[in-house]
Design a protein around this motif. Structure first.
Motif, PDB file in Angstrom:
ATOM      1  N   ARG A 158       0.762  -1.196   0.225  1.00 54.21           N
ATOM      2  CA  ARG A 158       0.077  -0.087   0.084  1.00 54.21           C
ATOM      3  C   ARG A 158       0.898   1.048  -0.162  1.00 54.21           C
ATOM      4  O   ARG A 158       1.518   1.474   0.990  1.00 54.21           O
ATOM      5  N   ASP A 159       0.879   2.107  -0.996  1.00 52.49           N
ATOM      6  CA  ASP A 159       1.440   3.427  -1.236  1.00 52.49           C
ATOM      7  C   ASP A 159       2.856   3.102  -1.035  1.00 52.49           C
ATOM      8  O   ASP A 159       3.872   4.075  -0.600  1.00 52.49           O
ATOM      9  N   GLY A 160       3.381   2.108  -1.592  1.00 54.17           N
ATOM     10  CA  GLY A 160       4.888   1.745  -1.887  1.00 54.17           C
ATOM     11  C   GLY A 160       5.464   1.167  -0.433  1.00 54.17           C
ATOM     12  O   GLY A 160       6.588   1.046  -0.545  1.00 54.17           O
ATOM     13  N   VAL A 161       4.640   0.790   0.271  1.00 54.94           N
ATOM     14  CA  VAL A 161       5.007   0.257   1.633  1.00 54.94           C
ATOM     15  C   VAL A 161       4.456  -1.351   1.704  1.00 54.94           C
ATOM     16  O   VAL A 161       3.499  -1.592   1.194  1.00 54.94           O
ATOM     17  N   LEU A 162       5.157  -2.428   1.894  1.00 53.12           N
ATOM     18  CA  LEU A 162       4.890  -3.855   2.226  1.00 53.12           C
ATOM     19  C   LEU A 162       4.735  -4.087   3.761  1.00 53.12           C
ATOM     20  O   LEU A 162       5.614  -4.033   4.538  1.00 53.12           O
ATOM     21  N   PHE A 163       3.325  -4.228   3.665  1.00 53.11           N
ATOM     22  CA  PHE A 163       2.913  -4.972   5.146  1.00 53.11           C
ATOM     23  C   PHE A 163       2.713  -6.371   4.968  1.00 53.11           C
ATOM     24  O   PHE A 163       1.851  -7.017   4.485  1.00 53.11           O
ATOM     25  N   HIS A 164       3.953  -6.947   5.730  1.00 54.40           N
ATOM     26  CA  HIS A 164       4.004  -8.268   5.630  1.00 54.40           C
ATOM     27  C   HIS A 164       3.825  -8.796   7.082  1.00 54.40           C
ATOM     28  O   HIS A 164       4.789  -8.864   7.764  1.00 54.40           O
ATOM     29  N   GLU A 165       2.634  -9.655   7.214  1.00 49.59           N
ATOM     30  CA  GLU A 165       2.144 -10.059   8.387  1.00 49.59           C
ATOM     31  C   GLU A 165       2.607  -8.846   9.605  1.00 49.59           C
ATOM     32  O   GLU A 165       1.758  -7.846   9.427  1.00 49.59           O
ATOM     33  N   HIS A 166       3.263  -8.925  10.542  1.00 45.38           N
ATOM     34  CA  HIS A 166       3.434  -7.989  11.293  1.00 45.38           C
ATOM     35  C   HIS A 166       4.520  -6.906  11.073  1.00 45.38           C
ATOM     36  O   HIS A 166       4.784  -5.886  11.781  1.00 45.38           O
ATOM     37  N   LEU A 167       5.297  -7.213   9.886  1.00 49.65           N
ATOM     38  CA  LEU A 167       6.211  -6.456   9.550  1.00 49.65           C
ATOM     39  C   LEU A 167       5.881  -4.983   8.572  1.00 49.65           C
ATOM     40  O   LEU A 167       4.775  -5.573   7.803  1.00 49.65           O
ATOM     41  N   VAL A 168       6.648  -4.218   8.539  1.00 51.60           N
ATOM     42  CA  VAL A 168       6.604  -2.936   7.386  1.00 51.60           C
ATOM     43  C   VAL A 168       7.983  -3.116   6.876  1.00 51.60           C
ATOM     44  O   VAL A 168       8.832  -2.722   7.683  1.00 51.60           O
ATOM     45  N   LEU A 169       7.976  -2.966   5.567  1.00 49.34           N
ATOM     46  CA  LEU A 169       9.050  -3.248   5.038  1.00 49.34           C
ATOM     47  C   LEU A 169       8.980  -1.973   3.788  1.00 49.34           C
ATOM     48  O   LEU A 169       7.896  -1.595   3.264  1.00 49.34           O
TER      49      LEU A 169
END
Length: 91
Positions: free
Chosen positions: A67-78
């Motif tokens: 979303r908006d160039g950010v990867l929300f992977h389970e509990h991580l923000v990458l």
């Protein structure tokens, strides 16, 4: 000659502190490093729209959404390695 560009999500994604580095490879595989542990998790992934489904080589499954160039992977923000990212806590 293959002129197909790789999927826009292909590349290195990192947490703001750099501890977790997840590389999405063009061949549908991923390689995730955690701290000094290289290839802590490896497996395959598939993309549907902005959603990513992961299957670890051990059979573990996970999901992520970009979303908006950010990867929300389970509990991580990458963040994309080559993009501006927060520096708080960065080493």
């Amino acid at each position: 000659m293959n002129t197909t560009a790789p999927h826009p999500y292909v590349g290195m994604w990192v947490t703001a502190d750099g501890h977790i580095r997840q590389e999405l490879l063009a061949n549908g595989r991923y390689d995730e490093a955690r701290g000094n542990r290289q290839s802590a998790y490896t497996g395959s992934y598939s993309v549907t729209g902005n959603h990513i489904d992961y299957v670890d080589d051990t059979g573990f499954t996970a999901t992520g959404d970009v979303r908006d160039g950010v990867l929300f992977h389970e509990h991580l923000v990458l963040y994309r390695e080559d993009s501006a990212q927060p520096t708080a806590g960065a080493k």
